[in-house]
Design a protein around this motif. Structure first.
Motif, mmCIF file in Angstrom:
data_model
loop_
_atom_site.group_PDB
_atom_site.id
_atom_site.type_symbol
_atom_site.label_atom_id
_atom_site.label_comp_id
_atom_site.label_asym_id
_atom_site.label_seq_id
_atom_site.Cartn_x
_atom_site.Cartn_y
_atom_site.Cartn_z
ATOM 1 N N LYS A 146 12.223 -4.620 5.043
ATOM 2 C CA LYS A 146 12.974 -3.124 3.932
ATOM 3 C C LYS A 146 12.119 -2.288 4.172
ATOM 4 N N ASP A 147 11.323 -2.567 3.810
ATOM 5 C CA ASP A 147 10.496 -1.293 4.052
ATOM 6 C C ASP A 147 10.923 -0.134 4.607
ATOM 7 N N VAL A 148 10.561 1.402 3.682
ATOM 8 C CA VAL A 148 11.014 3.087 4.653
ATOM 9 C C VAL A 148 10.887 3.205 5.774
ATOM 10 N N ASP B 112 0.822 -0.851 0.427
ATOM 11 C CA ASP B 112 -0.378 -0.131 -0.171
ATOM 12 C C ASP B 112 1.088 1.155 -0.353
ATOM 13 N N PRO B 113 0.274 2.475 -1.274
ATOM 14 C CA PRO B 113 1.842 3.271 -0.956
ATOM 15 C C PRO B 113 1.496 4.118 0.612
ATOM 16 N N GLU B 114 0.167 3.947 1.551
ATOM 17 C CA GLU B 114 0.299 4.764 3.411
ATOM 18 C C GLU B 114 1.122 3.642 4.109
ATOM 19 N N ALA B 115 1.867 3.714 4.726
ATOM 20 C CA ALA B 115 2.228 3.044 5.609
ATOM 21 C C ALA B 115 2.168 3.203 6.953
ATOM 22 N N HIS C 54 8.176 1.592 11.156
ATOM 23 C CA HIS C 54 6.651 1.081 12.083
ATOM 24 C C HIS C 54 6.833 0.102 11.291
ATOM 25 N N VAL C 55 6.623 -0.457 10.075
ATOM 26 C CA VAL C 55 6.660 -0.760 8.868
ATOM 27 C C VAL C 55 6.814 -2.958 9.135
ATOM 28 N N ARG C 56 8.245 -1.919 9.389
ATOM 29 C CA ARG C 56 9.521 -3.312 9.495
ATOM 30 C C ARG C 56 9.422 -3.823 11.302
ATOM 31 N N ARG C 57 8.993 -2.723 11.855
ATOM 32 C CA ARG C 57 8.730 -3.226 13.753
ATOM 33 C C ARG C 57 7.780 -4.329 12.992
ATOM 34 N N ASP D 242 17.006 1.741 13.291
ATOM 35 C CA ASP D 242 15.834 2.157 14.397
ATOM 36 C C ASP D 242 15.974 0.954 15.141
ATOM 37 N N ALA D 243 15.491 1.858 16.730
ATOM 38 C CA ALA D 243 16.164 0.706 17.630
ATOM 39 C C ALA D 243 15.195 -0.720 18.084
ATOM 40 N N GLY D 244 13.480 0.385 17.410
ATOM 41 C CA GLY D 244 12.235 -0.617 17.695
ATOM 42 C C GLY D 244 12.921 -1.852 17.272
#
Lengths: 203, 294
Positions: free
Chosen positions: B244-246, B214-217, B249-252, B278-280
């Protein structure tokens, strides 16, 4: 899937939250649950352990804590040196988690580091180290655990008594007897249990 | 048995909803409160609705008046009631209409008819509040009308209906919710992804995998969560991609879901994620590696 489903259901039925965007990012907790399978130590796990051991030196304390918890899940002796180093982390939460992980692994080489942790500035860390030493059951920790009966925190003393009971070394009898006069009822109760264990278990 | 991490999330989600002080006021009877629902001050209307809610099904005579109040969107502080009832912690305001919906839910199944009618009201606020109430009411008759409401012309109504179908947790809603993943509004797509995760039906898998692009994170991260919630086997590869998402939050969320799905092929990419900036993400990756390996 089942615990998650339970979570979602419970959350929804509480009806406390509307437009329920529930993004569940779950972090590990100190007392991580029993492992489901005992087949952890083999195959791709080595790379995983090495990666997590490196993460024990991450700049972020949360990452270090997570890595320690994960190493506890993986239960590999390979992680012991890294976890021992982590028992001296600057953050009590990380030290606590490292000690818990060493308890999951149950490797006797950790005993000196765990014994040192009985002098930690943080009471939870001292108490957890006592519990883990009890679980490992190494008699070299007995003197240090007896010393812990003079701790200022009742909960720490209680855990030390239970650890001594678990190790089952007769040297603890005198100290446990003295603890029968402790001002804290939970400590006295633990002392009774410990004495029962120590006298019953004598060979 | 609820596992410990799950219990923690549960607590974190619910605790903020139970704060606030009780208003100092003498108890009023149903007739008085029903009259107060038409007071000129929004705060007075809101308080009356709150008090009716406390009466539970003794407030049955007030059903029609409460239903009429559903369209009332006047902003009031969430502290008008003794606890935050309607929204999560970030939301600072509620309205008499939202509180009326809460009171109708507290009345229970006898309020169902009025709520279903309100789903066809002229004011979209009334339709949205009715959709929420139907989701919270736990009455299976609501499934059909809520599926229709997924086609409402107002995005907030569609989103709320999606939430309600997730809350009711009925499989009939799955196919229409999958369609909603293509809605033109991101908030609606996100809510649809959430609802599909809540229902946990495997049919949602391919739609949710598509939503990872989706275009929205916020939609992507909700889809990543839902794939974990559905515990969809085929999701491992796309979730690995999502590491590998930009957006962090998505990567987490992808790391979390990979832990839940538990595919050993994820270990190597998760190890790479231990070096994420990102630490998360690093935390979540460490957690997932432990879960997969145990």
């Amino acid at each position: 899937m089942s615990p998650l489903t339970v979570f979602v259901r419970t959350l929804l039925k509480s009806s406390a939250i509307c437009l329920g965007i529930a993004i569940a990012v779950i972090h590990p907790s100190v007392e991580s649950g029993r492992s489901r399978r005992a087949t952890a130590q083999q195959s791709p796990a080595q790379a995983a352990i090495d990666g997590l051991v490196i993460a024990l030196e991450d700049s972020d304390a949360g990452v270090r804590r997570s890595a320690a918890a994960a190493l506890g899940e993986l239960r590999s002796p390979r992680a012991v040196p890294g976890l021992i180093a982590a028992t001296r982390d600057e953050q009590p939460g990380v030290r606590l988690q490292a000690i818990a992980a060493l308890g999951e692994i149950g490797d006797a080489t950790a005993v000196p580091a765990l014994t040192a942790a009985l002098k930690d500035a943080d009471a939870r860390v001292r108490g957890r180290a006592a519990v883990v030493l009890g679980g490992i059951g190494d008699k070299s920790a007995v003197d240090a655990l007896i010393g812990l009966l003079a701790d200022k925190e009742a909960e720490v003393k209680r855990r030390a008594l239970l650890a001594l009971a678990e190790i089952g070394d007769g040297r603890a009898v005198t100290a446990a007897t003295a603890a029968l006069k402790d001002p804290d009822a939970d400590v006295r109760r633990a002392a009774v249990l410990a004495l029962a264990e120590l006298s019953g278990g004598e060979q | 048995m609820v596992s410990r991490p799950v219990a923690i999330v549960l607590l974190l989600s619910v605790i903020p909803a139970w704060r606030g002080g009780r208003p100092v006021q003498l108890p009023r009877d149903v007739a008085e409160l029903t009259a107060a629902l038409r007071a000129s001050e929004p705060v007075a209307r809101a308080r009356a609705a709150c008090e009716l809610r406390e009466l539970g099904d003794r407030a049955v005579p007030a059903i029609e008046s409460l239903a009429a109040l559903l369209a009332d969107g006047a902003p009031v502080e969430t502290t008008v009631c003794e606890r935050r009832w309607w929204r999560g912690p970030s939301e600072q305001q509620t309205s008499p209409g939202e509180l009326a919906a809460g009171a109708l839910v507290a009345i229970g199944t006898r309020a169902y008819g009025s709520l279903e009618s309100a789903l066809g009201a002229d004011a979209w606020i009334a339709r949205r509040n009715a959709a929420w109430a139907l989701g919270a009411l736990d009455d299976n008759r609501a499934v059909r009308p809520l599926i229709s409401a997924l086609g409402d012309r107002e995005p907030p109504v569609r989103a709320q209906a999606a939430w309600a179908l997730g809350a009711l947790d009925r499989r009939e809603g799955v196919e229409p919710l999958i369609g909603l993943l293509k809605d033109e509004h991101a908030d609606v797509r996100r809510q649809a992804a959430w609802a599909l995760g809540a229902v946990g039906d495997a049919r949602a898998g391919s739609g949710l995998i598509e939503a990872l692009r989706d275009p929205e994170a916020r939609v992507r991260s909700q889809a990543a969560w839902a794939l974990g919630a559905v515990d969809h086997r085929a999701a491992a590869a796309p979730l690995i991609n999502a590491l590998k998402d930009v957006d962090a939050h998505v990567r987490r969320q992808a790391a979390w879901s990979l832990g839940v799905v538990g595919d050993p092929r994820a270990v190597e990419p998760l190890l790479a994620a231990l070096k994420d900036r990102d630490a998360g993400v690093r935390r979540q990756a460490a957690w997932a590696i432990g879960v997969i390996g145990r």
